[in-house]
Design an enzyme around this catalytic site. Structure first.
Site: not given
Ligand code: MG
Ligand code: ADP
Length: 465
Positions: A162, A197
């Site tokens: 990312k 997450d």
């Molecule tokens: Mg997030």
């Protein structure tokens, strides 16, 4: 505009996701899950064990912190848990954006930056928040990058994704990195749980609704996890865990089998910091949708008079057009597409655009977003099918909740509809009736704190109390 039409037609063909293609993707996702559960490194899906063997029950009490590092921002949060009846007494959180130089800096710089902000947040503790006497503060660390977890409170970074390019972290225990940085800040706190997450979102959502079996993040990046029976995980059999449940982090962003990709996707991938990797993520997640559209528009501008004859320089700049811009353009229902025009003007420097040209641009966005949403739906259907095949009726024969989180899912209504539509096509109306797709607001933040509580160093004392 006429000259752009063949490019759009071509794009539509290449991005098409008819049911047979979705079926293939869902089947390949299910098969990839099995391969990854059999042995480490056996397939595209890592199927990483979370080391979460007990989900929060609701009886947890006390003050817990959470830190969420997973994208362009990080968040810190504290929660006061009141046990069975009171549940969440209060929460407070704060968001900090990560400067670009930190995202491209050293490991120490990154963790020192985080620990110093965390330290400031802890200093503001008060009101409903109270640490039990004699205890050290505990924190759940949500870290949404591929990690080789070695226990509930340790894990080695496999690689950044990312857009993160922090040097020297790959191969290191990120919990040790954070603990060391907190110590350097003089912050009396320790990490009790390291969670992805997705795992945090699942734990958080499951705390409120026990039918939550799958969690999916669609934000800057994407990932999914689900509740798996320990007997169904061949690669963990040597641990002798017996019967029970755990959470498996699929790391589905790495999936690529059978995806309909265009030259625009291939060029974007080739120029990315991780070429050849995270192909599913690059096709369906928020970081990339805008950029794919930009590449299509740049080609159209070159080969047609879509934007007149003056080619806009800004359009040549990677990542100027972002997914929220696509979203704003797709919400424009006006006759003259005024919102589209102002985005074209402000973001990619197009001085004048005809209404016909604006329509083409909305069509291009829709094409890319539809492909992304439908493929995400196929991935979820694949996970549900795998779970159903193993348990016969325990998933599709009863209410099952898929918890969704992330800015893309939250903010992009068309993406959401395409996703759910594809799931319904794949599962059929009867099975789809039992599936609830639900947004979990801030599931991941609270989830990490709940997992810190469930894995508290003081948990035994808590049980006795
Ligand atoms: Mg997030
Ligand atoms: P992260 O994934 O970085 O943890 P979020 O879950 O908040 O953070 O997701 C942020 C991402 O969501 C952005 O990168 C963007 O791609 C997408 N997003 C944010 N707002 C919108 C919007 N209005 N429309 C479409 N996508 C959005």
């Amino acid at each position: 505009v006429a000259a752009a039409a063949p490019i759009l037609d071509d794009l539509r063909l290449q991005c098409a996701t008819p049911l047979p293609l979705l079926r293939h993707v869902a089947g390949a996702m299910a098969a990839g899950m099995r391969t990854g559960l059999a042995a480490d490194g056996a397939g595209e899906l890592k199927m990483i064990p979370s080391y979460v063997y007990s989900l929060p029950t609701g009886s947890e009490t006390g003050l817990f912190y959470a830190l969420d590092l997973g994208g362009t921002n990080f968040r810190v949060l504290r929660v006061q848990l009141g046990g069975k009846d009171k549940r969440v007494v209060d929460t407070e959180s704060e968001q900090v954006s990560i400067p670009k130089e930190i995202m491209h800096g050293t490991t120490e710089e990154l963790f020192d930056f985080i620990a110093s902000r965390l330290s400031k947040f802890v200093a503001m503790e008060g009101g409903n928040f109270q640490l039990q006497e004699g205890r050290k503060r505990e924190i759940g660390f949500t870290f949404s990058f591929p990690v080789k977890q070695t226990s509930i409170d340790s894990g080695i970074l496999i690689k950044w994704t990312k857009g993160f390019a922090v040097s020297g972290t790959a191969g290191k225990d990120v919990v040790a990195c954070l603990n060391a940085a907190m110590e350097r800040q003089g912050l009396d706190m320790s990490v009790s749980a390291l969670v992805n997450d997705t795992v945090g979102a699942l734990a958080g959502a499951h705390y409120w609704d026990e039918d939550v079996m799958v969690a999916v993040i669609l934000g800057t990046g994407t990932n999914a996890c689900y509740i798996e029976r320990t007997e169904s995980i061949p690669k963990l059999q040597h641990l002798g865990l017996g019967t029970g449940n755990t959470i498996i982090n699929t790391e589905w962003g790495a999936f690529s089998d059978g995806l309909p990709l265009t030259e625009f996707d291939k060029d974007m991938d080739a120029e990315s910091i991780n070429p050849g990797e995270q192909i599913f993520e690059k096709t369906i997640s928020g970081m990339y949708l805008g950029e794919i559209v930009r590449r299509v528009l740049a080609r159209m501008a070159q080969e047609s008079d879509l934007f007149g004859h003056s080619f806009a320089d800004k359009l040549a700049e990677p990542f100027v057009l972002r997914t929220p811009h696509l979203c704003a353009m797709q919400q424009d229902n006006s006759e003259d597409l005024g919102e589209v025009e102002s985005i074209l003007h402000d973001i990619i420097g197009v001085n004048q655009s005809s209404v016909a040209a604006r329509r083409v641009i909305v069509e291009v966005s829709d094409c890319i977003v539809k492909r992304g949403g439908r493929l995400a739906g196929a991935g979820i259907a694949g996970i549900l099918q795998k779970m159903e095949n193993d348990s016969k009726g325990l998933i599709l024969g009863r209410r099952t909740v898929v918890a969704m989180d992330g800015g893309l899912y939250e903010n992009y209504p068309q993406y959401r509809s395409y996703m759910v539509e594809a799931m319904a096509e794949l599962l059929g109306p009867r099975d789809m009736e039992h599936i609830v797709v639900e947004h979990t607001k801030d599931g991941s933040g609270i989830g990490a704190a709940l997992l810190a509580a469930a894995n508290s160093k003081y948990a035994a004392a808590q049980l006795l109390a």
